[in-house]
Design a protein around this motif. Structure first.
Motif, PDB file in Angstrom:
ATOM      1  N   ALA A   8       2.290  -2.424 -49.749  1.00 31.28           N
ATOM      2  CA  ALA A   8       2.934  -1.719 -50.750  1.00 31.28           C
ATOM      3  C   ALA A   8       3.388  -0.351 -50.663  1.00 31.28           C
ATOM      4  O   ALA A   8       4.358   0.241 -50.650  1.00 31.28           O
ATOM      5  CB  ALA A   8       2.452  -2.108 -52.198  1.00 31.28           C
ATOM      6  N   PHE A   9       2.110   0.527 -50.180  1.00 28.84           N
ATOM      7  CA  PHE A   9       1.974   1.927 -50.014  1.00 28.84           C
ATOM      8  C   PHE A   9       2.770   2.186 -48.760  1.00 28.84           C
ATOM      9  O   PHE A   9       3.448   3.169 -48.594  1.00 28.84           O
ATOM     10  CB  PHE A   9       0.681   2.561 -50.231  1.00 28.84           C
ATOM     11  CG  PHE A   9       0.565   2.682 -51.734  1.00 28.84           C
ATOM     12  CD1 PHE A   9       0.769   3.665 -52.417  1.00 28.84           C
ATOM     13  CD2 PHE A   9      -0.610   1.706 -52.093  1.00 28.84           C
ATOM     14  CE1 PHE A   9       0.591   3.866 -53.617  1.00 28.84           C
ATOM     15  CE2 PHE A   9      -1.038   1.855 -53.551  1.00 28.84           C
ATOM     16  CZ  PHE A   9      -0.210   3.027 -54.141  1.00 28.84           C
ATOM     17  N   LEU A  10       2.603   1.335 -47.765  1.00 33.77           N
ATOM     18  CA  LEU A  10       3.368   1.772 -46.460  1.00 33.77           C
ATOM     19  C   LEU A  10       4.792   1.683 -46.789  1.00 33.77           C
ATOM     20  O   LEU A  10       5.595   2.578 -46.182  1.00 33.77           O
ATOM     21  CB  LEU A  10       2.980   0.739 -45.350  1.00 33.77           C
ATOM     22  CG  LEU A  10       1.650   0.779 -44.681  1.00 33.77           C
ATOM     23  CD1 LEU A  10       1.390  -0.501 -43.987  1.00 33.77           C
ATOM     24  CD2 LEU A  10       1.785   2.159 -43.791  1.00 33.77           C
ATOM     25  N   LEU A  11       5.535   0.878 -47.437  1.00 34.03           N
ATOM     26  CA  LEU A  11       6.732   0.667 -47.888  1.00 34.03           C
ATOM     27  C   LEU A  11       7.303   1.904 -48.650  1.00 34.03           C
ATOM     28  O   LEU A  11       8.327   2.398 -48.447  1.00 34.03           O
ATOM     29  CB  LEU A  11       7.066  -0.792 -48.609  1.00 34.03           C
ATOM     30  CG  LEU A  11       8.497  -0.894 -48.899  1.00 34.03           C
ATOM     31  CD1 LEU A  11       9.269  -1.141 -47.680  1.00 34.03           C
ATOM     32  CD2 LEU A  11       8.592  -2.368 -49.445  1.00 34.03           C
ATOM     33  N   VAL A  12       6.401   2.090 -49.889  1.00 36.87           N
ATOM     34  CA  VAL A  12       6.693   3.118 -50.776  1.00 36.87           C
ATOM     35  C   VAL A  12       6.869   4.304 -50.209  1.00 36.87           C
ATOM     36  O   VAL A  12       7.819   5.070 -50.161  1.00 36.87           O
ATOM     37  CB  VAL A  12       6.030   3.125 -51.999  1.00 36.87           C
ATOM     38  CG1 VAL A  12       6.016   4.247 -52.791  1.00 36.87           C
ATOM     39  CG2 VAL A  12       5.972   1.777 -52.917  1.00 36.87           C
ATOM     40  N   LEU A  42       8.609  -6.635 -55.754  1.00 39.08           N
ATOM     41  CA  LEU A  42       9.523  -5.891 -55.212  1.00 39.08           C
ATOM     42  C   LEU A  42      10.738  -6.277 -55.979  1.00 39.08           C
ATOM     43  O   LEU A  42      11.559  -5.439 -56.434  1.00 39.08           O
ATOM     44  CB  LEU A  42       9.577  -5.829 -53.808  1.00 39.08           C
ATOM     45  CG  LEU A  42      10.736  -4.894 -53.138  1.00 39.08           C
ATOM     46  CD1 LEU A  42      10.287  -3.683 -53.397  1.00 39.08           C
ATOM     47  CD2 LEU A  42      10.797  -5.278 -51.576  1.00 39.08           C
ATOM     48  N   VAL A  43      11.139  -7.584 -55.728  1.00 36.68           N
ATOM     49  CA  VAL A  43      12.335  -8.075 -56.394  1.00 36.68           C
ATOM     50  C   VAL A  43      12.503  -7.973 -58.079  1.00 36.68           C
ATOM     51  O   VAL A  43      13.391  -7.503 -58.513  1.00 36.68           O
ATOM     52  CB  VAL A  43      12.591  -9.619 -55.961  1.00 36.68           C
ATOM     53  CG1 VAL A  43      13.736 -10.022 -56.523  1.00 36.68           C
ATOM     54  CG2 VAL A  43      12.788  -9.869 -54.335  1.00 36.68           C
ATOM     55  N   ALA A  44      11.440  -8.213 -58.555  1.00 39.53           N
ATOM     56  CA  ALA A  44      11.219  -7.970 -60.254  1.00 39.53           C
ATOM     57  C   ALA A  44      11.309  -6.556 -60.465  1.00 39.53           C
ATOM     58  O   ALA A  44      12.046  -6.372 -61.683  1.00 39.53           O
ATOM     59  CB  ALA A  44      10.096  -8.623 -60.400  1.00 39.53           C
ATOM     60  N   ILE A  78      18.250   2.421 -57.669  1.00 36.76           N
ATOM     61  CA  ILE A  78      17.468   2.733 -56.451  1.00 36.76           C
ATOM     62  C   ILE A  78      16.041   3.554 -56.900  1.00 36.76           C
ATOM     63  O   ILE A  78      14.761   3.039 -56.771  1.00 36.76           O
ATOM     64  CB  ILE A  78      18.066   3.430 -55.376  1.00 36.76           C
ATOM     65  CG1 ILE A  78      19.160   2.425 -54.914  1.00 36.76           C
ATOM     66  CG2 ILE A  78      17.064   3.571 -54.265  1.00 36.76           C
ATOM     67  CD1 ILE A  78      19.925   3.192 -53.784  1.00 36.76           C
ATOM     68  N   SER A  79      16.237   4.479 -57.643  1.00 33.92           N
ATOM     69  CA  SER A  79      15.038   5.305 -57.851  1.00 33.92           C
ATOM     70  C   SER A  79      14.178   4.454 -58.940  1.00 33.92           C
ATOM     71  O   SER A  79      12.926   4.580 -58.846  1.00 33.92           O
ATOM     72  CB  SER A  79      15.477   6.654 -58.391  1.00 33.92           C
ATOM     73  OG  SER A  79      16.097   6.524 -59.574  1.00 33.92           O
ATOM     74  N   GLY A  80      14.776   3.908 -59.951  1.00 36.97           N
ATOM     75  CA  GLY A  80      14.160   3.403 -61.026  1.00 36.97           C
ATOM     76  C   GLY A  80      13.452   2.119 -60.604  1.00 36.97           C
ATOM     77  O   GLY A  80      12.213   1.842 -60.783  1.00 36.97           O
ATOM     78  N   GLY A  81      13.961   1.262 -59.380  1.00 39.77           N
ATOM     79  CA  GLY A  81      13.099   0.230 -58.939  1.00 39.77           C
ATOM     80  C   GLY A  81      12.124   0.652 -58.175  1.00 39.77           C
ATOM     81  O   GLY A  81      11.059  -0.062 -58.059  1.00 39.77           O
ATOM     82  N   ILE A  82      12.323   1.715 -57.169  1.00 39.75           N
ATOM     83  CA  ILE A  82      11.245   2.155 -56.520  1.00 39.75           C
ATOM     84  C   ILE A  82      10.052   2.508 -57.408  1.00 39.75           C
ATOM     85  O   ILE A  82       8.770   2.344 -57.019  1.00 39.75           O
ATOM     86  CB  ILE A  82      11.678   3.388 -55.585  1.00 39.75           C
ATOM     87  CG1 ILE A  82      12.814   2.890 -54.590  1.00 39.75           C
ATOM     88  CG2 ILE A  82      10.421   4.118 -54.771  1.00 39.75           C
ATOM     89  CD1 ILE A  82      13.391   3.976 -53.870  1.00 39.75           C
ATOM     90  N   ASN A  83      10.510   3.487 -58.391  1.00 41.41           N
ATOM     91  CA  ASN A  83       9.350   3.718 -59.245  1.00 41.41           C
ATOM     92  C   ASN A  83       8.655   2.632 -59.959  1.00 41.41           C
ATOM     93  O   ASN A  83       7.232   2.922 -60.199  1.00 41.41           O
ATOM     94  CB  ASN A  83       9.812   4.730 -60.283  1.00 41.41           C
ATOM     95  CG  ASN A  83       9.976   5.913 -59.972  1.00 41.41           C
ATOM     96  OD1 ASN A  83       9.438   6.257 -58.874  1.00 41.41           O
ATOM     97  ND2 ASN A  83      10.864   6.781 -60.457  1.00 41.41           N
ATOM     98  N   THR A  84       9.293   1.469 -60.474  1.00 37.94           N
ATOM     99  CA  THR A  84       8.534   0.586 -61.112  1.00 37.94           C
ATOM    100  C   THR A  84       7.605  -0.072 -60.166  1.00 37.94           C
ATOM    101  O   THR A  84       6.662  -0.415 -60.303  1.00 37.94           O
ATOM    102  CB  THR A  84       9.744  -0.658 -61.506  1.00 37.94           C
ATOM    103  OG1 THR A  84      10.426   0.025 -62.459  1.00 37.94           O
ATOM    104  CG2 THR A  84       8.805  -1.592 -62.276  1.00 37.94           C
ATOM    105  N   PHE A  85       8.199  -0.401 -58.861  1.00 38.26           N
ATOM    106  CA  PHE A  85       7.338  -0.997 -57.683  1.00 38.26           C
ATOM    107  C   PHE A  85       6.175  -0.074 -57.370  1.00 38.26           C
ATOM    108  O   PHE A  85       5.002  -0.737 -57.073  1.00 38.26           O
ATOM    109  CB  PHE A  85       8.263  -1.189 -56.441  1.00 38.26           C
ATOM    110  CG  PHE A  85       7.501  -1.860 -55.395  1.00 38.26           C
ATOM    111  CD1 PHE A  85       7.108  -3.341 -55.435  1.00 38.26           C
ATOM    112  CD2 PHE A  85       7.154  -1.024 -54.230  1.00 38.26           C
ATOM    113  CE1 PHE A  85       6.548  -3.876 -54.570  1.00 38.26           C
ATOM    114  CE2 PHE A  85       6.402  -1.909 -53.035  1.00 38.26           C
ATOM    115  CZ  PHE A  85       6.107  -2.974 -53.346  1.00 38.26           C
ATOM    116  N   GLN A  86       6.448   1.249 -57.472  1.00 40.05           N
ATOM    117  CA  GLN A  86       5.264   2.064 -57.193  1.00 40.05           C
ATOM    118  C   GLN A  86       4.323   2.108 -58.052  1.00 40.05           C
ATOM    119  O   GLN A  86       2.876   2.224 -57.912  1.00 40.05           O
ATOM    120  CB  GLN A  86       6.039   3.478 -56.731  1.00 40.05           C
ATOM    121  CG  GLN A  86       4.863   4.572 -56.464  1.00 40.05           C
ATOM    122  CD  GLN A  86       5.487   5.880 -56.202  1.00 40.05           C
ATOM    123  OE1 GLN A  86       4.637   7.027 -55.817  1.00 40.05           O
ATOM    124  NE2 GLN A  86       6.563   6.268 -56.964  1.00 40.05           N
TER     125      GLN A  86
END
Length: 435
Positions: free
Chosen positions: A356-360, A415-417, A93-101
């Motif tokens: 992207a930032f609203l979601l992050v 996001l999926v990637a 979870i944290s890794g995926g969020i950070n990559t997307f961020q």
């Protein structure tokens, strides 16, 4: 976990002062969104676009509260990359969020670079060739990358110098605009509640720069005091400027003209106020603001990338081999920004960045709720931040899906990637460990 996570960032650099941090935040906020998305927002909110700016600022204030509390409790050059791990723990979870961020910051920097090119073309009468505009896009990104290589102190000083000139020019423009506007002939244009919400979502990218300040928290002498003050000071100053400028524009120009010249509407409004000189001054101001925003955003993106790579427990997806050093992180970041800026048009990349930032920010704030006792934050304020962000995210997603479905698809793929890459990377690591 928190001791291990922050052990790499306890060495104080003391390079970023309160003034520099505030300038960094303003530089991250006052970019292409104001100069280049005003027309797009007006097409949804009509003459109520100043209200959309105000709603965006209010939404950002709740997220700033969350980030200020997190940054004060966990000062780190990784900023929000650290916050995700504190809230969700090291994992997919944290890794995926950070990559997307990280990708979100690249998108935002691409928006600001596109804004720089738009006003460069305007300054030269709109006659520059597409090839030359692409070269200018790459050049401004590479220049900002070079400034970042010279260290956080120079980044802060460069932001302060550029933003001082930008703020002065915008305030002078606003004053002259109000003086020249004919209030008797002004009529409120169209703009529904849903339209204003969509416009607020589009303009949210104007406020995302507050996250940039948290990346400098480890270089502050007293982040517990200086970080919240820098973030809220930047928000207030930027909001005042946005309200003044957008109000002056809607008073000076009919909505049809604002939408027609959406990419460089401020330059046209300045020409009404002060002729050719006004157009040149605002165009140069736009160039400085966009360059400062590119500079500040690349600073944040590369810090997140380098921090994440250094602390393998956060995310192995960004990899110690690709982003092993600050130089590699900056290089990869600049290449990514150049790619995005050349592929997507300004309006689309602007909507993608806001989404992207609203979601992050909503997700990171949810993680904050899980550890609010460690930061001393009020959970009710955190829930308000999540609710407001998701309302704006939903409104903007529906609108963007109707007008620019490719933007939504591209963001969904990113996001999926992000999570797919993180899951694959961790599975591969665990498999090697097992064998």
């Amino acid at each position: 976990m928190s001791v291990d996570l922050l052990s790499h960032t306890q060495k104080k650099v003391d390079d970023v002062s309160l003034f520099s941090a505030t300038a960094l935040g303003i530089g991250g906020m006052m970019g292409a969104g104001l100069y280049s998305l005003l027309g797009l927002a007006s097409s949804h909110a009509g003459s109520h676009v100043p209200l959309a700016f105000l709603i965006g600022a209010i939404a950002a204030s709740f997220s700033i509260y969350s980030y200020a509390k997190l940054g004060a409790a966990f000062p780190s050059s990784g900023g929000a990359a650290t916050f995700t791990v504190m809230g969700f723990g090291p994992g997919i979870i944290s890794g995926g969020i950070n990559t997307f961020q990280y990708i979100a910051y690249l998108i935002a920097a691409a928006l600001y670079a596109a804004g720089f090119v738009e006003y460069t073309n305007t300054l030269f009468g709109g006659d520059l060739s597409p090839l030359l505009l692409k070269c200018i896009t790459a050049a401004i990104i590479l220049i900002c990358t070079f400034i970042n290589l010279l260290g956080p102190s120079l980044v802060g000083k460069a932001e302060a110098a550029a933003i001082a000139l930008v703020v002065i020019s915008l305030l002078v423009f606003s004053a002259m605009g109000f003086h020249q506007a004919n209030f008797n002939n002004f009529q409120m244009g169209s703009g529904s509640i849903s339209g204003i919400a969509v416009a607020a979502g589009i303009l949210y990218i104007n406020f995302q720069g507050f996250g940039v300040v948290t990346n400098s928290s480890s270089a502050m002498k007293s982040p517990q005091k200086e970080l919240p003050l820098a973030m809220f000071s930047a928000l207030i100053l930027v909001t005042v400027a946005y309200l003044a400028v957008s109000s002056a524009v809607v008073l000076l120009m009919p909505l049809g003209a604002i939408e027609l010249h959406s990419g460089h509407v401020l330059a046209d409004a300045a020409q009404i106020v002060a002729g050719k000189a006004g157009l040149m001054i605002i165009s140069i101001s736009a160039l400085l603001a966009c360059a400062a925003a590119v500079n500040a955003t690349i600073f944040a993106a590369s810090n997140i990338a380098a921090d994440v790579a250094q602390k393998k427990m956060i995310s192995s997806a960004l990899g110690s081999s690709v982003l092993k050093t600050k130089f590699r992180a900056l290089t990869i970041s600049s290449v990514g920004v150049i790619f995005l800026a050349l592929i997507f048009p300004l309006s689309e990349v602007g909507q993608m960045a806001s989404l992207a930032f609203l979601l992050v920010y909503a997700v990171i704030t949810y993680g904050h709720i899980r550890i609010y006792q460690q930061t001393g934050a009020n959970p009710k304020i955190l829930w308000c931040a999540i609710l407001i962000n998701m309302i704006l995210f939903t409104a903007l997603t529906i609108s963007t899906a109707q007008t620019s479905p490719s933007s939504v698809i591209a963001l969904l793929i990113a996001l999926v990637a992000s999570f797919g890459l993180e899951a694959f990377s961790r599975f591969k690591s665990s498999h090697h460990a097992a064998t």
